[in-house]
Write an enzyme that holds these catalytic residues in place. Structure first.
Site, PDB file in Angstrom:
ATOM      1  N   ASP A  67       0.801  -1.152  -0.001  1.00  8.55           N
ATOM      2  CA  ASP A  67       0.050  -0.127   0.058  1.00  8.55           C
ATOM      3  C   ASP A  67       0.999   1.374  -0.076  1.00  8.55           C
ATOM      4  O   ASP A  67       2.233   1.021   0.280  1.00  8.55           O
ATOM      5  CB  ASP A  67      -0.802   0.179   1.183  1.00  8.55           C
ATOM      6  N   GLU A 103      -0.261  -1.068   5.759  1.00  4.17           N
ATOM      7  CA  GLU A 103       0.787  -0.575   6.508  1.00  4.17           C
ATOM      8  C   GLU A 103       0.583   0.992   6.793  1.00  4.17           C
ATOM      9  O   GLU A 103       0.731   1.371   7.769  1.00  4.17           O
ATOM     10  CB  GLU A 103       2.218  -0.820   5.890  1.00  4.17           C
TER      11      GLU A 103
HETATM   12  N1  LIG Z   1      11.104   5.037   7.254  1.00  3.39           N
HETATM   13  C1  LIG Z   1      10.026   4.236   7.536  1.00  3.39           C
HETATM   14  C2  LIG Z   1       9.016   5.053   8.042  1.00  3.39           C
HETATM   15  C3  LIG Z   1       7.610   4.251   8.434  1.00  3.39           C
HETATM   16  C4  LIG Z   1       6.741   5.329   9.119  1.00  3.39           C
HETATM   17  O1  LIG Z   1       6.667   6.464   8.383  1.00  3.39           O
HETATM   18  N2  LIG Z   1       6.176   4.943  10.314  1.00  3.39           N
HETATM   19  C5  LIG Z   1       5.240   5.799  10.828  1.00  3.39           C
HETATM   20  C6  LIG Z   1       4.347   4.840  11.799  1.00  3.39           C
HETATM   21  C7  LIG Z   1       3.598   5.623  12.923  1.00  3.39           C
HETATM   22  C8  LIG Z   1       4.135   5.870  14.092  1.00  3.39           C
HETATM   23  N3  LIG Z   1       2.978   6.417  14.659  1.00  3.39           N
HETATM   24  C9  LIG Z   1       2.025   6.618  13.744  1.00  3.39           C
HETATM   25  N4  LIG Z   1       2.563   5.833  12.666  1.00  3.39           N
HETATM   26  C10 LIG Z   1       5.891   6.817  11.554  1.00  3.39           C
HETATM   27  O2  LIG Z   1       5.233   7.983  11.605  1.00  3.39           O
HETATM   28  O3  LIG Z   1       6.899   6.584  12.206  1.00  3.39           O
HETATM   29 ZN   LIG Z   2       6.868   1.919   4.157  1.00  2.18          ZN
HETATM   30 ZN   LIG Z   3       5.423   4.618   4.437  1.00  2.00          ZN
END
Ligand SMILES: NCCCC(=O)N[C@@H](Cc1c[nH]cn1)C(=O)O
Ligand SMILES: [Zn+2]
Ligand SMILES: [Zn+2]
Length: 478
Positions: free
Chosen positions: A105, A170
């Site tokens: 996704d 994700e």
């Molecule tokens: N480089 C990988 C980044 C993955 C990402 O953006 N994860 C999100 C997950 C998240 C955390 N709180 C809400 N969603 C992030 O913001 O770190």
């Molecule tokens: Zn990712």
């Molecule tokens: Zn991402």
């Protein structure tokens, strides 16, 4: 290592690179946006998962598409969740089994938001492949598949048994994935020895990296309510405890101007810094000036590379994200919002604990609020509690990844952590109890989640070779 075999595999990958780019183009063309909860994108997500399942089946994998039920939305609607793919290639008990996690996704993308090309048409300019999902995460998932396909096409035995867990939610918080991992703990995951994720970036444009830790995240909302309707500031201004004034004071009490979090006790459990750890940051090459310039930031809170890295990776940070209910349009509307919700989050590091942080933040906000003697109602909620993750870099697969990087790139990798959160990392560690490594393929300037996301052709193709070399190293070391 059998260098002749590796040489053949590398040659195959070089010769077939245009086909690999073409497949990425076909995958990027599927608008698999999981963030906007609308039927059209859900259909695209289902199509994406079906295409991936078909690709894996054609490689000879045993594929199960697990029904994930449906997602309840806040407005009462429900939408189907795309299936999670569980796939297996080989089950030779004499070989190690490596499981690859990825997601197909993507974040929303609209050409009108400043994309120079159509986000869903992979477009190559100067060796850069622009398109939504090119680096996050369709390119790396395909690199792993391409590496397997190279062995298959050359009629070579795979050096390790391979499993895949590929999801389609994700970017929306991996809806329902934890339950599936729990359910499959003693089935799909029972034979797995190692887990690999490739869903983050290097901290350089050219130097590869291995990631051994991520921060967690506690996401909070703080609601301040007077009534469920706005007021006219001429008719009520001066006689009210204004919700926005309360909220601004609450948000303003969280962090000082040097980035220090003001919630009492919040730093108590942060791991102590050792000389040895400082040396790991010293060993990383980061051109701070270039980083600052390319980020288009006048000045960071810290002046040295070591401080910058530590405050991104091994110290918590508090960010204020927004205010629901606030007037945020152009113009001069004379409104007093009747009810507002502030949103902020704290990135957590070892050994902070999500439920302790929840209590500390709630107590702190209640203290600040009670001192204001406001007649409004305040409600604090932690809406997300994601744990930090850190690995043991002496595990076999760290050694295998380092050796594979030396072979493909002729250099030592940067050993890095990531300031963001990969929720599945901690879930794998806690539920499956298997060693996990993050092997990023993309360069620091790939722009995940941003306009003009890209993966360099070089990263995609050399990344495919890296995974092929990694299979062979794992086979040797297991
Ligand atoms: N480089 C990988 C980044 C993955 C990402 O953006 N994860 C999100 C997950 C998240 C955390 N709180 C809400 N969603 C992030 O913001 O770190
Ligand atoms: Zn990712
Ligand atoms: Zn991402």
């Amino acid at each position: 290592l059998p260098p002749a075999l590796l040489e053949k595999v590398f040659q195959y990958i070089d010769l077939h690179q245009d086909e690999f780019v073409q497949t990425l183009k076909e995958w990027v063309a599927i608008e698999s946006d999981s963030v906007q909860p609308v039927p059209r994108f859900r259909q695209e997500l289902f199509r994406m998962m079906a295409v991936a399942a078909d690709t894996l089946q054609r490689l000879g994998a045993r594929v199960t598409s697990v029904d994930m039920g449906s997602q309840q939305l806040p407005d009462g609607q429900s939408l189907p969740i795309p299936p999670v793919i569980l796939a297996e290639l080989g089950n030779d008990p004499t070989k190690g089994t490596v499981c690859f996690y990825g997601h197909l996704d993507v974040q929303p993308a609209d050409q009108g938001d400043g994309w120079l090309t159509d986000p869903y048409v992979l477009t190559e300019v100067d060796g850069k492949l622009y398109g939504r999902g090119a680096t996050d995460n369709k390119g790396p998932v395909l690199a792993w598949i391409n590496a397997v396909s190279a062995f298959r096409a050359l009629e070579q035995d795979l050096p390790v048994n391979i499993k895949f867990i590929i999801e389609g939610m994700e970017e929306a918080g991996s809806v329902a994935l934890e339950e599936l991992v729990e359910k499959e703990k003693n089935r799909f995951f029972s034979g797995v020895d190692y887990i690999v994720i490739s869903d983050n970036l290097w901290i350089s444009q050219r130097k590869p990296a291995i990631t051994y830790g991520t921060r967690g995240n506690s996401y909070f909302t703080v609601e301040v309510k007077c009534r469920d309707q706005d007021f006219h500031s001429g008719t009520f201004g001066g006689i009210l405890h204004e919700p926005m004034a309360d909220l601004v004071a609450l948000l303003g009490s969280l962090v000082d101007s040097s980035g220090h979090i003001l919630v009492p006790g919040i730093y108590d459990e942060v791991a102590l810094l050792t000389e040895e750890e400082i040396n790991t940051y010293k060993a990383i090459h980061l051109d701070l000036e270039e980083y600052r310039n390319s980020s288009r930031v006048e000045k960071f809170l810290f002046d040295t590379k070591e401080e910058i890295l530590m405050h991104l990776w091994r110290y918590p940070s508090l960010s204020i994200h927004g205010i629901e209910g606030a007037f945020d349009e152009p113009g001069a509307k004379t409104v007093i919002p009747g009810q507002v919700i502030g949103k902020f989050s704290i990135r957590l590091v070892p050994h902070m604990n999500v439920s302790v942080v929840e209590k500390q933040v709630t107590r702190h906000l209640e203290d600040v609020f009670s001192k204001r003697n406001s007649s409004n109602k305040m409600v604090v909620s932690m809406t997300l509690g994601l744990h930090p993750w850190i690995a043991n870099i002496n595990d076999t697969q760290y050694l295998a990844a380092k050796r594979a990087i030396r072979t493909v790139f002729g250099t030592e990798p940067d050993m890095i952590r990531d300031g963001s959160t990969i929720p599945i990392a901690k879930m794998f560690q806690e539920i499956v109890h298997k060693s996990l490594v993050l092997i990023p393929l993309g360069a620091v300037d790939d722009g995940e989640h941003s306009q003009n996301e890209k993966i360099n052709r070089w990263n995609y193709i050399e990344g495919t070779k890296l995974f092929a070399a990694f299979f062979l190293e794992m086979a040797q070391l297991h």
